[in-house]
Design a protein around this motif. Sequence first.
Motif, PDB file in Angstrom:
ATOM      1  N   GLN A 193       0.864  -1.159  -0.054  1.00  0.00           N
ATOM      2  CA  GLN A 193       0.075   0.035  -0.009  1.00  0.00           C
ATOM      3  C   GLN A 193       0.923   1.373   0.115  1.00  0.00           C
ATOM      4  O   GLN A 193       2.056   1.188   0.330  1.00  0.00           O
ATOM      5  N   GLU A 194       0.273   2.257  -0.380  1.00  0.00           N
ATOM      6  CA  GLU A 194       1.002   3.695  -0.292  1.00  0.00           C
ATOM      7  C   GLU A 194       1.647   4.027   0.973  1.00  0.00           C
ATOM      8  O   GLU A 194       0.616   3.822   1.949  1.00  0.00           O
ATOM      9  N   SER A 195       2.534   4.456   1.098  1.00  0.00           N
ATOM     10  CA  SER A 195       3.639   4.790   2.550  1.00  0.00           C
ATOM     11  C   SER A 195       3.841   3.634   3.345  1.00  0.00           C
ATOM     12  O   SER A 195       4.204   3.754   4.439  1.00  0.00           O
ATOM     13  N   ASP A 196       3.573   2.104   2.822  1.00  0.00           N
ATOM     14  CA  ASP A 196       4.152   1.330   3.440  1.00  0.00           C
ATOM     15  C   ASP A 196       5.880   1.435   3.568  1.00  0.00           C
ATOM     16  O   ASP A 196       6.287   1.725   2.533  1.00  0.00           O
ATOM     17  N   VAL A 197       6.420   0.822   4.665  1.00  0.00           N
ATOM     18  CA  VAL A 197       7.727   0.651   4.619  1.00  0.00           C
ATOM     19  C   VAL A 197       8.088  -0.803   4.112  1.00  0.00           C
ATOM     20  O   VAL A 197       7.677  -1.723   4.604  1.00  0.00           O
ATOM     21  N   ILE A 198       8.730  -0.756   2.975  1.00  0.00           N
ATOM     22  CA  ILE A 198       8.810  -1.901   2.307  1.00  0.00           C
ATOM     23  C   ILE A 198      10.483  -2.517   2.308  1.00  0.00           C
ATOM     24  O   ILE A 198      10.615  -3.561   2.023  1.00  0.00           O
ATOM     25  N   GLY A 199      11.323  -1.619   2.981  1.00  0.00           N
ATOM     26  CA  GLY A 199      12.693  -1.953   2.914  1.00  0.00           C
ATOM     27  C   GLY A 199      13.354  -1.179   3.762  1.00  0.00           C
ATOM     28  O   GLY A 199      12.803  -0.061   4.267  1.00  0.00           O
ATOM     29  N   HIS A 259       5.682   4.509  -2.548  1.00  0.00           N
ATOM     30  CA  HIS A 259       4.952   5.803  -3.207  1.00  0.00           C
ATOM     31  C   HIS A 259       3.679   5.488  -3.784  1.00  0.00           C
ATOM     32  O   HIS A 259       3.223   6.526  -4.126  1.00  0.00           O
ATOM     33  N   ARG A 260       3.248   4.192  -3.895  1.00  0.00           N
ATOM     34  CA  ARG A 260       2.172   3.846  -4.415  1.00  0.00           C
ATOM     35  C   ARG A 260       1.819   2.636  -4.118  1.00  0.00           C
ATOM     36  O   ARG A 260       2.154   1.760  -3.666  1.00  0.00           O
ATOM     37  N   LYS A 261       0.267   2.071  -4.516  1.00  0.00           N
ATOM     38  CA  LYS A 261      -0.233   0.899  -4.052  1.00  0.00           C
ATOM     39  C   LYS A 261      -0.023   0.039  -5.497  1.00  0.00           C
ATOM     40  O   LYS A 261      -0.037   0.610  -6.588  1.00  0.00           O
TER      41      LYS A 261
END
Length: 582
Positions: free
Chosen positions: A537-543, A557-559
Amino acid sequence: MFENNKKLTHRVLVANRGEIAVRIIRACRDMEFASIAIYADTDINALHVQMADEAYGLSGKLPSETYLNIDKIIAIAKRSGATMVHPGYGFLSERSEFAKAVQKAGLIWIGPNPETIDILGDKVKARQLAIQVGAPLVEGTKEPVRDAKEVVEFAHKHGLPIAIKAAFGGGGRGLKVAWQMDEVEELYHSAVREATAAFGRGECFLEQFLHNPRHIEAQVIADKLGHIVVVGTRDCSLQRRNQKLIEESPAPFISDQLQQQIIQASINICAKANYVGAGTVEFLLSQDGKLSFLEVNTRLQVEHPVTEETVGIDLVVEQLRIAQGLPLSINETPKPRGHAIEFRINAEDVANGFLPTPGTITRFEVPSGPGIRLDSGVVTGSTIPSTFDSLMAKLIIVGNNREQALARAHRALAEFSIEGVASVLPFDLAIIGHPDFCRDFKIHTRWIETEFIPMVDSLPRQVPIKDCTLTYTVIEIDGKRCKVGLPAQLWAGLSSAVNSESALTSLKNEEQSETIVKSPVSGNLFKWIFKEGQEVQESDVIGIMEAMKMEVQIIAHRKGILKLISQEGDFVNSGDKVAEIN
């Protein structure tokens, strides 16, 4: 390297880099001691290497391979004929195993006894010692917590916010503050990771976190004869990511009664721990005047110059004297002479979340005049590596009072010019003009995050230039063979154009693509939170990136569906494509 024909009675190996290594080398020169520098591969042309009487390479680039490698440093100390070792701050300065290794090698350790480092370096044991001498304290755990479940239980029992602190940490690393219950577990894991990366140990303990406190500390020196003196106090409340940016001495706007409480508690703690050398006892002061012991840093502090300037004592020379068994040069807390303010000049992009900006400094013009001191580890042409701390220099301003110091700070910061990398100079100028700092003093440890961040977008943006490393080739001009050097990135662009025009078009389209996830900073890709093919999802911490010993999050920055480009452990530059979200 400098020539020095005088007879030198000691040979001091400086187990550090940057501005603190330069600072120690200058103190050695004042004492007529020889200085021996060590350096990582990226520091081969660093200022501290050029200034030392001798310098030895550590054969590596990462902290673990170089300034944290005890075996390599001890081997160099023996090879170079060193008689003393000064650890500076950071790296191995608070590691008892390093102090023991130095002493085992028959060398003089410039610092507290290893047993004292063990007691005070373990934040849990230090807390227990503080309780024994009656120092003021907030609620906390008696031992390091074993898992995230214990952290959640403590938060429910004592309420939020709570501080999750590395038991063997310091300098703000391995310290996380949880304000919401749903972030407690991840912040605990983050603190453990950060502490392990910076200090080699990940144990953490918990404390109640005082809401919007000031950070006040006492500078202590103690000799081997049992004399302990608090040299002065400092305020270090202006911080970001729990790391100090601006410090001043003496600590302003505190009562005489509170100052005496700080001094007495500091002496009691150090006496109980059999302290020897220079050290700092740190406290938090709540908005309602509640004082709480924080920790003891068993080393020289980054901000030691403001104390030196207001009391007239060279603390590094004092360390060298103490290590030789000489008595302190003072017997009691001296009366401050004026006021001093220190600005840490970091290579950081303030308008981009204070992210470090490694690179080459193309211009470094420093201020001068009355009341100005600069402790620098760089000059024009110096390189700021991505693997080490972002501190370039420290600007210390001295005045007869705080008002004069602030006026001189305006002048000095306006004269200071740095190009090639971003710096905190625009931030510093904004701070000293802000009434919360210069007039009302409403500063607290979270003031930047809670009060000042909305103003960041209006600050002048210092965009760091790209790496200007030259790549050479040979061409013929009017029949004459010529060697030409151009920036490597320009060659890359030319190469793409030569190979095919479609390649250039493809690159342009890729840069404009909304799917690309770029690295927020130059550093190591520590961990992917989400896996290949997962929806984010947008704003998720992915790394998580690790840069200059700090963790930096990679934010979606996006879904969409995540496609990983870079792998865990890869070194990537700021702006590099690391993933896509399709």
